[in-house]
Write a protein that holds these residues in place. Structure first.
Motif, short mmCIF file in Angstrom:
data_model
loop_
_atom_site.label_atom_id
_atom_site.label_comp_id
_atom_site.label_asym_id
_atom_site.label_seq_id
_atom_site.Cartn_x
_atom_site.Cartn_y
_atom_site.Cartn_z
N HIS A 63 0.80 -1.23 0.00
CA HIS A 63 0.00 0.00 0.00
C HIS A 63 0.83 1.28 0.00
O HIS A 63 0.27 2.36 -0.17
CB HIS A 63 -0.95 -0.01 1.20
N ARG A 64 2.13 1.17 0.21
CA ARG A 64 3.07 2.29 0.10
C ARG A 64 2.61 3.53 0.86
O ARG A 64 2.44 4.61 0.30
CB ARG A 64 3.34 2.61 -1.37
N PRO A 65 2.39 3.40 2.18
CA PRO A 65 1.95 4.56 2.97
C PRO A 65 3.08 5.57 3.16
O PRO A 65 4.27 5.25 3.03
CB PRO A 65 1.56 3.93 4.30
N ARG A 66 2.70 6.78 3.52
CA ARG A 66 3.70 7.79 3.84
C ARG A 66 4.37 7.49 5.18
O ARG A 66 5.55 7.74 5.37
CB ARG A 66 3.05 9.18 3.89
N LEU B 235 13.84 0.76 13.77
CA LEU B 235 15.09 0.64 13.01
C LEU B 235 15.05 -0.56 12.07
O LEU B 235 15.48 -0.49 10.91
CB LEU B 235 16.27 0.52 13.97
N ASP B 236 14.54 -1.65 12.59
CA ASP B 236 14.46 -2.88 11.79
C ASP B 236 13.53 -2.67 10.59
O ASP B 236 13.90 -2.96 9.44
CB ASP B 236 13.95 -4.02 12.67
N LEU B 237 12.32 -2.16 10.85
CA LEU B 237 11.36 -1.98 9.76
C LEU B 237 11.83 -0.92 8.78
O LEU B 237 11.70 -1.09 7.55
CB LEU B 237 9.98 -1.60 10.33
N GLN B 238 12.41 0.17 9.30
CA GLN B 238 12.88 1.22 8.40
C GLN B 238 13.93 0.68 7.44
O GLN B 238 13.90 0.99 6.23
CB GLN B 238 13.47 2.37 9.21
N ALA C 125 9.76 4.82 0.43
CA ALA C 125 10.08 6.06 1.13
C ALA C 125 9.31 6.20 2.43
O ALA C 125 9.37 7.25 3.09
CB ALA C 125 9.79 7.25 0.22
N THR C 126 8.56 5.17 2.83
CA THR C 126 7.76 5.20 4.05
C THR C 126 8.64 5.53 5.26
O THR C 126 9.69 4.92 5.47
CB THR C 126 7.08 3.83 4.28
#
Length: 394
Positions: free
Chosen positions: A52-55, A66-69, A78-79
């Protein structure tokens, strides 16, 4: 609707969140995901972000962030990942957001849901605890901010659909005699009472009609979910507890009814699928495709109704008593129930102990007035402490 509407989904990895994203994906010309939040299912949240490519995405702690980023950057997204309650409130109140799906289970959903209300959003309310814990403060915030509150629980959404648009004038003014809140009765509606002591978490989570998370499945089995919904309905529709009657309807085809003084009873029917109320609220006052199949009454064949047995379902009685008492009682009821359900799922107590613990907590302290959010959280914390003490000495 002309411009694309931006949606924050609080609790995206739960059943309501996933159903919301399914409906949104069917209408890319109307809706775009702004933010997704998740608590423990971070792998699932990552997949949803890719889809879904959220902001923004929101996770509970810095380590998870940190892990998810890192994973999202590696996937070319760019989420931006935010953290904790502050992050939840930020994505609920952001100026770019049009709709907020409030689907975080339990007391944890109160502050971000209230942030969305205070920011004047269209709030799709699936977190019943927000109104149960702080109904008077919550509804004052709705009135003050001009937020639009759209109920997502299938029962409350059904009531909303069966009431006229000016129901805020009061039920008596619009000719409503009572509201009939339907309940499936859960998996134990016919279980011999003596056997309820021995039921397992797996049995309690095996709902006959709905696919739900573990906590709400246990609430359905105990009928506490119906008690919480009764309290929520009092606030949503400015009703007193004695204007709301719970009816067991095992087919879960009629989602609730409104009984008018002229003898008319209006009901909303549909297959038991949460995408129907979600689509209704997202598009209101329009209608859009939800992906739910049409109701086939010939297959349904019959509709049954019965009164709930409060000996079998004492949580329903406790919830009604808390609603009548008002003040801090509903917040303490909710907190004690959360602790009890978690203890049952961990096999620390029996299913029948859930109601015993809640009643003990409610009887341990007098009801106090709730005039600020701090008082709500104080009542919540006190109930959790009392519940922990009950667990320690049993």
């Amino acid at each position: 609707m002309s411009a694309v509407q931006h949606v924050t989904v609080l609790g995206a990895t739960g059943s309501i969140g996933l159903s919301t994203l399914d409906v949104i994906a069917r209408h890319p010309e109307r809706y775009q995901v702004f933010a997704l939040t998740g608590f423990s299912r971070l792998a699932e949240l990552q997949v949803l972000c890719v889809q879904h490519r959220p902001r923004y995405a929101v996770v509970p702690d810095d380590r998870s962030a940190l892990d998810l980023q890192g994973r999202l950057r590696a996937a070319g997204l760019a989420t931006e990942v935010l953290v904790g309650e502050e992050g939840l409130c930020a994505v609920a109140a952001d100026a770019a957001v049009d709709y907020v799906m409030a689907a975080i289970v339990g007391a944890a959903g109160l502050k971000p849901t209230l942030a969305a209300v205070q920011a004047g959003k269209k709030v799709l309310l699936a977190n019943k605890e927000a109104l149960v814990m702080s109904g008077v403060l919550f509804m004052q915030a709705v009135k003050h901010s001009g937020a639009v509150l759209l109920p997502i629980d299938s029962e409350h959404n059904a009531i909303f659909q069966c009431l006229p648009g000016d129901y805020a004038r009061g039920l008596q003014a619009i000719g409503v005699r009572r509201v009939l809140l339907t309940a499936s009765g859960g998996p134990f509606r016919e279980t011999p009472l003596a056997e309820l002591e021995r039921v397992t978490p797996e049995q309690a989570c095996a709902h006959p009609n709905w696919s739900m998370g573990r906590k709400i499945s246990v609430d359905s089995a105990s009928m506490m979910n119906k008690g919480l919904e009764m309290i929520e309905a009092c606030w949503l529709f400015d009703a007193s507890p004695d204007q709301i009657e719970v009816v067991i309807h095992r087919q879960s085809v009629i989602h609730s009814l409104v009984d008018y003084v002229d003898g008319s009873v209006l009901a909303q029917l549909g297959n038991p699928d949460m995408r129907t109320p979600i689509a209704h609220a997202l598009a209101w006052p329009e209608r859009i495709d939800s992906g739910v199949s049409a109701l086939d009454l010939f297959t349904v064949g019959r509709l049954d109704f019965e009164r709930p047995d409060e000996q079998r379902f004492p949580c329903l009685r406790l919830a009604r008593e808390a609603a009548q008492a008002g003040g801090s009682a509903p917040a303490m009821l909710n907190a004690a129930n959360e602790v009890a359900v978690e203890a049952f799922l961990q096999r620390r107590i029996r299913f029948t102990d859930i109601a015993r613990m809640i009643e003990s907590v409610l009887n341990a302290r007098p009801v106090r007035a709730v005039e600020a959010l701090d008082a709500v959280f104080e009542a919540d914390a006190q109930a959790r402490e009392l519940a922990a003490q009950w667990l320690a000495v049993r």
